[in-house]
Design a protein around this motif. Structure first.
Motif, PDB file in Angstrom:
ATOM      1  N   LYS A   6      -2.549  -2.206   8.137  1.00 32.84           N
ATOM      2  CA  LYS A   6      -1.550  -1.572   7.272  1.00 32.84           C
ATOM      3  C   LYS A   6      -0.829  -0.451   8.022  1.00 32.84           C
ATOM      4  O   LYS A   6       0.393  -0.313   7.933  1.00 32.84           O
ATOM      5  CB  LYS A   6      -2.212  -1.018   6.004  1.00 32.84           C
ATOM      6  CG  LYS A   6      -2.767  -2.088   5.097  1.00 32.84           C
ATOM      7  CD  LYS A   6      -3.530  -1.466   3.947  1.00 32.84           C
ATOM      8  CE  LYS A   6      -4.234  -2.508   3.112  1.00 32.84           C
ATOM      9  NZ  LYS A   6      -5.028  -1.904   2.044  1.00 32.84           N
ATOM     10  N   VAL A  57       4.146   5.644   1.442  1.00 33.38           N
ATOM     11  CA  VAL A  57       3.395   4.651   0.671  1.00 33.38           C
ATOM     12  C   VAL A  57       2.351   5.357  -0.186  1.00 33.38           C
ATOM     13  O   VAL A  57       2.036   6.527   0.038  1.00 33.38           O
ATOM     14  CB  VAL A  57       2.698   3.612   1.590  1.00 33.38           C
ATOM     15  CG1 VAL A  57       3.720   2.833   2.401  1.00 33.38           C
ATOM     16  CG2 VAL A  57       1.681   4.261   2.515  1.00 33.38           C
ATOM     17  N   TYR A  61      -2.820   2.268  -1.313  1.00 33.63           N
ATOM     18  CA  TYR A  61      -2.445   1.118  -0.491  1.00 33.63           C
ATOM     19  C   TYR A  61      -3.204   1.159   0.837  1.00 33.63           C
ATOM     20  O   TYR A  61      -3.656   0.127   1.334  1.00 33.63           O
ATOM     21  CB  TYR A  61      -0.928   1.120  -0.247  1.00 33.63           C
ATOM     22  CG  TYR A  61      -0.486   0.225   0.884  1.00 33.63           C
ATOM     23  CD1 TYR A  61      -0.498  -1.161   0.753  1.00 33.63           C
ATOM     24  CD2 TYR A  61      -0.055   0.760   2.095  1.00 33.63           C
ATOM     25  CE1 TYR A  61      -0.097  -1.985   1.791  1.00 33.63           C
ATOM     26  CE2 TYR A  61       0.356  -0.051   3.136  1.00 33.63           C
ATOM     27  CZ  TYR A  61       0.322  -1.422   2.977  1.00 33.63           C
ATOM     28  OH  TYR A  61       0.718  -2.230   4.016  1.00 33.63           O
TER      29      TYR A  61
END
Length: 140
Positions: A6, A57, A61
């Protein structure tokens, strides 16, 4: 997707180099490489928040349930607790590698093991904390 994947995805979306991200976050480039290769991860929730804010973000997440467990163990019990939590996850992941459990069942087993970990840590703190320190805590 794990934290490192990520992290790298978000960095590449912003078309930034590892050095640019490192400079912005106030850490060295080597740590960025370790993050992206899954060799390390932030040790506190505040560090995750700083990274999430930088990339724009949600912090959730970036955090998987396993990551949150390890970070919480680190915050409460230091490096030793973090190592124990990571070893627990790694050991259980090895058991699941055969694929005999559904993802839902794997999550349930991991959650149960994490609960057992927290309960045993609390019992050990109570059992092995010297009485003189217990008195100081109750007086505060």
């Amino acid at each position: 997707m794990k934290f490192g994947e990520k992290f790298k995805t978000e960095r590449l979306k912003k078309n930034l180099t590892q050095q640019e991200v490192a400079d912005s976050l106030g850490i060295n480039r080597r740590m960025i490489t370790r993050y992206e290769n899954g060799l390390s991860f932030p040790r506190t929730k505040d560090a995750y928040k700083k990274i999430a804010d930088f990339f724009g973000v949600d912090v959730n997440y970036l955090l998987t349930e396993d990551d949150e467990f390890v970070v919480r163990a680190s915050e409460q019990y230091g490096p030793h607790g973090m190592k124990q939590a990571q070893e627990l996850i790694d050991g259980m992941s090895g058991l699941f590698a055969g694929g005999t459990l559904s993802e839902q069942d794997k999550d349930a087993v991991m959650k149960a093991l994490q609960d057992i970990y927290w309960e045993s840590k609390a019992r050990n703190v109570e059992k092995y904390t010297p009485k003189k320190y217990k008195k100081q805590k109750t007086e505060e």
